[in-house]
Scaffold this active site. Structure first.
Site, PDB file in Angstrom:
ATOM      1  N   GLY A   1      67.059  -6.629  37.117  1.00 40.58           N
ATOM      2  CA  GLY A   1      68.193  -6.779  37.695  1.00 40.58           C
ATOM      3  C   GLY A   1      68.857  -5.275  37.997  1.00 40.58           C
ATOM      4  O   GLY A   1      69.643  -5.146  38.917  1.00 40.58           O
ATOM      5  N   THR A   2      68.583  -4.254  37.352  1.00 42.33           N
ATOM      6  CA  THR A   2      69.049  -2.729  37.831  1.00 42.33           C
ATOM      7  C   THR A   2      68.850  -2.612  39.338  1.00 42.33           C
ATOM      8  O   THR A   2      69.521  -2.133  40.039  1.00 42.33           O
ATOM      9  CB  THR A   2      68.360  -1.570  36.790  1.00 42.33           C
ATOM     10  OG1 THR A   2      69.087  -2.262  35.538  1.00 42.33           O
ATOM     11  CG2 THR A   2      68.927  -0.529  37.248  1.00 42.33           C
TER      12      THR A   2
ATOM     13  N   SER B   1      67.618 -11.231  36.795  1.00 40.35           N
ATOM     14  CA  SER B   1      66.558 -10.486  36.108  1.00 40.35           C
ATOM     15  C   SER B   1      65.566 -11.383  35.194  1.00 40.35           C
ATOM     16  O   SER B   1      66.357 -12.330  34.804  1.00 40.35           O
ATOM     17  CB  SER B   1      67.130  -9.456  35.219  1.00 40.35           C
ATOM     18  OG  SER B   1      66.333  -8.918  34.090  1.00 40.35           O
ATOM     19  N   GLY B   2      64.504 -11.191  35.223  1.00 39.24           N
ATOM     20  CA  GLY B   2      63.470 -11.933  34.675  1.00 39.24           C
ATOM     21  C   GLY B   2      63.590 -11.965  32.959  1.00 39.24           C
ATOM     22  O   GLY B   2      63.521 -13.251  32.420  1.00 39.24           O
ATOM     23  N   HIS B   3      63.733 -10.810  32.527  1.00 37.74           N
ATOM     24  CA  HIS B   3      63.580 -10.740  30.967  1.00 37.74           C
ATOM     25  C   HIS B   3      64.864 -11.533  30.218  1.00 37.74           C
ATOM     26  O   HIS B   3      64.681 -11.722  29.085  1.00 37.74           O
ATOM     27  CB  HIS B   3      63.310  -9.421  30.335  1.00 37.74           C
ATOM     28  CG  HIS B   3      64.521  -8.544  30.494  1.00 37.74           C
ATOM     29  ND1 HIS B   3      65.280  -8.181  29.405  1.00 37.74           N
ATOM     30  CD2 HIS B   3      65.119  -7.853  31.567  1.00 37.74           C
ATOM     31  CE1 HIS B   3      66.360  -7.174  29.806  1.00 37.74           C
ATOM     32  NE2 HIS B   3      66.065  -7.004  30.908  1.00 37.74           N
TER      33      HIS B   3
ATOM     34  N   THR C   1      52.985  -2.326  46.762  1.00 40.77           N
ATOM     35  CA  THR C   1      52.132  -3.618  46.467  1.00 40.77           C
ATOM     36  C   THR C   1      52.883  -4.386  45.590  1.00 40.77           C
ATOM     37  O   THR C   1      53.376  -4.162  44.569  1.00 40.77           O
ATOM     38  CB  THR C   1      50.802  -3.018  45.879  1.00 40.77           C
ATOM     39  OG1 THR C   1      50.044  -2.231  46.910  1.00 40.77           O
ATOM     40  CG2 THR C   1      50.012  -4.400  45.826  1.00 40.77           C
TER      41      THR C   1
ATOM     42  N   CYS D   1      72.597  -2.185  26.800  1.00 40.79           N
ATOM     43  CA  CYS D   1      72.308  -1.503  28.110  1.00 40.79           C
ATOM     44  C   CYS D   1      73.187  -0.063  27.687  1.00 40.79           C
ATOM     45  O   CYS D   1      72.629   1.064  28.525  1.00 40.79           O
ATOM     46  CB  CYS D   1      72.725  -2.046  29.328  1.00 40.79           C
ATOM     47  SG  CYS D   1      72.368  -3.549  29.121  1.00 40.79           S
TER      48      CYS D   1
HETATM   49  N1  PLP Z   1      73.421  -6.773  34.931  1.00 41.15           N
HETATM   50  C1  PLP Z   1      73.600  -7.317  33.806  1.00 41.15           C
HETATM   51  C2  PLP Z   1      74.935  -8.179  33.743  1.00 41.15           C
HETATM   52  C3  PLP Z   1      72.905  -7.000  32.587  1.00 41.15           C
HETATM   53  O1  PLP Z   1      73.222  -7.732  31.565  1.00 41.15           O
HETATM   54  C4  PLP Z   1      71.740  -6.381  32.674  1.00 41.15           C
HETATM   55  C5  PLP Z   1      70.673  -5.968  31.500  1.00 41.15           C
HETATM   56  O2  PLP Z   1      71.226  -5.934  30.404  1.00 41.15           O
HETATM   57  C6  PLP Z   1      71.302  -5.781  34.104  1.00 41.15           C
HETATM   58  C7  PLP Z   1      72.061  -6.364  35.021  1.00 41.15           C
HETATM   59  C8  PLP Z   1      69.927  -5.047  34.377  1.00 41.15           C
HETATM   60  O3  PLP Z   1      68.931  -5.958  34.444  1.00 41.15           O
HETATM   61  P1  PLP Z   1      67.456  -5.216  33.985  1.00 41.15           P
HETATM   62  O4  PLP Z   1      67.385  -4.903  32.432  1.00 41.15           O
HETATM   63  O5  PLP Z   1      66.444  -6.200  34.420  1.00 41.15           O
HETATM   64  O6  PLP Z   1      67.445  -3.920  34.643  1.00 41.15           O
END
Ligand code: PLP
Length: 390
Positions: free
Chosen positions: A69-70, A208-210, A246, A333
């Site tokens: 996601g980041t 984001s996958g996780h 890759t 986070c």
């Molecule tokens: N955006 C939101 C709203 C999130 O809650 C998070 C993760 O906590 C992210 C972005 C970041 O995603 P990733 O952990 O896959 O980098």
């Protein structure tokens, strides 16, 4: 253990492991190789892209697989802003909401510090909602009509700390009417809310996958065809030049499988919302002084968040963990920081109250029994922490 921290992360689903396993083992080819093994990997990648596109209601060519996601948020903000300004040098403003995840907020900060953009922040109300009128006012700024100076605007779909869900179709329409590319961070929404990008009306969307049963370290960015994007990672030109390197075939397969399976979670959303509401009522009943944060109804089915004024969120969290109830104090986070959450302070919550925040977030398989136990343990933990502080 009762795990009530699914907004931080989720375990990888068995079906997802099974789907990706071949691409980690015997089908280990590089999709750029011109032999059978490579071609099989390329087909698996193309198939994963098609599956993910079907869930998002877009074309496969509009998706870029990322490391999470980041990275998707970084690519959206920086990639679109830089490309937009390159095409039209008047586009020097970036507009985001006051409650964005750091992946969006810090990307905007980078655009300001390093690339000279002006960043403007739309406020939220006490429920963490962005008003489409306030958003329109900020987009218009000082620019003459018909000549927007905004390179990109971004408002998250659902907030990770308080679960408030924005009216994305309304906000996206405001931006579209002004010819401004609109991005939404759908990392928390994925698996719970509809992701059809055409119905939402967005130009870019991050997943984001996780958070939905795929591994950590994979995500994707949808970018509507025709929206220019400046790549952040240069090299061999993979992902149609948008993100070299890759491709992680196994994780792309994992994410697509998790997205497909999350169709079930959309159905579960009704059941989980009812459990969430009962849990919220239970906590407000049993814990004197507890205050719900975020909107009462426009919220993720999976998130119940509170402040507990007069107590310590961190101490209650530790006390709960001793009773095997795992939750989070605000956002994982931003863990490790003593500063109160910028999301909560943007909602007008006092700093000292913001420091008492707790978030309970559920997976699709949560049960009523687990939530009744959690509410009971929370009430007891608040009493024990209060006795210690007295
Ligand atoms: N955006 C939101 C709203 C999130 O809650 C998070 C993760 O906590 C992210 C972005 C970041 O995603 P990733 O952990 O896959 O980098």
């Amino acid at each position: 253990m009762i795990f009530l921290d699914a907004a931080a992360t989720t375990p990888v689903r068995r079906e997802v492991i099974e789907a990706m396993w071949p691409y980690l083992t015997n089908q280990f080819g590089n999709p750029s190789s011109h032999h059978e093994l490579g071609e099989r990997a390329a087909r698996a990648l193309a198939d994963a892209r098609e599956k993910a596109a079907a869930v998002l209601g877009c074309r496969a060519g509009e998706l870029v697989f990322t490391s999470g996601g980041t990275e998707a948020d970084n690519l959206a903000l920086k990639g679109i802003a830089l490309a937009r300004r390159a095409a039209d040098p008047r586009r020097t403003r970036v507009v985001i909401s006051a409650i964005e995840h750091p992946a969006v907020a810090a990307s905007a900060g980078h655009l300001r510090r390093v690339h000279g953009f002006t960043v403007e922040v739309v406020p939220v109300d006490a429920d963490a909602l962005v008003s489409p009128d306030a958003f329109a006012g900020m987009l218009d700024g000082g620019a003459p009509a018909g000549a927007s100076d905004v390179a990109v605007a971004s408002v998250m779909y659902a907030n990770n700390e308080v679960g408030t869900v924005q009216d994305i179709p309304a906000l996206a329409a405001v931006a579209r009417g002004r010819g401004i590319p609109f991005h939404t961070d759908a990392v928390q929404a994925a698996g719970w809310l509809p992701l059809d990008v055409r119905a939402l009306g967005v130009d870019a969307l991050s997943v984001s996958g996780h958070k939905l049963g795929a591994p950590k370290g994979v995500g994707l960015l949808y970018v509507r065809g025709g929206v220019p994007l400046e790549p952040l990672v240069h090299g061999g030109g993979q992902e149609r030049g948008a993100r070299s390197g890759t491709e992680n075939v196994a994780f792309a397969v994992a994410l697509a499988t998790a997205l497909e399976l999350s169709g079930d979670a959309l159905e579960t959303a009704g059941r989980v919302s009812a459990l969430r509401d009962a849990f919220i009522d239970d906590v407000l009943d049993r814990v004197p002084g507890a205050v719900l944060t975020g909107h009462r109804t426009r919220r993720l089915p999976s998130v119940a968040s509170f402040t507990l004024p007069g107590t310590s969120g961190e101490s209650v969290l530790l006390e709960l963990e001793r009773q095997s109830v795992v939750c989070s104090s605000g956002s994982a986070c931003a863990a490790g920081s003593d500063e109160p959450s910028p999301v909560l302070t943007a909602m007008g919550i006092r700093r000292e109250d913001a420091q008492t925040a707790l978030r309970f977030s559920f997976g699709a398989f949560i049960t009523e029994e687990e939530l009744v136990t959690a509410a009971t343990e929370l009430a007891a933990a608040v009493v024990r922490v209060g006795a210690l502080r007295a």
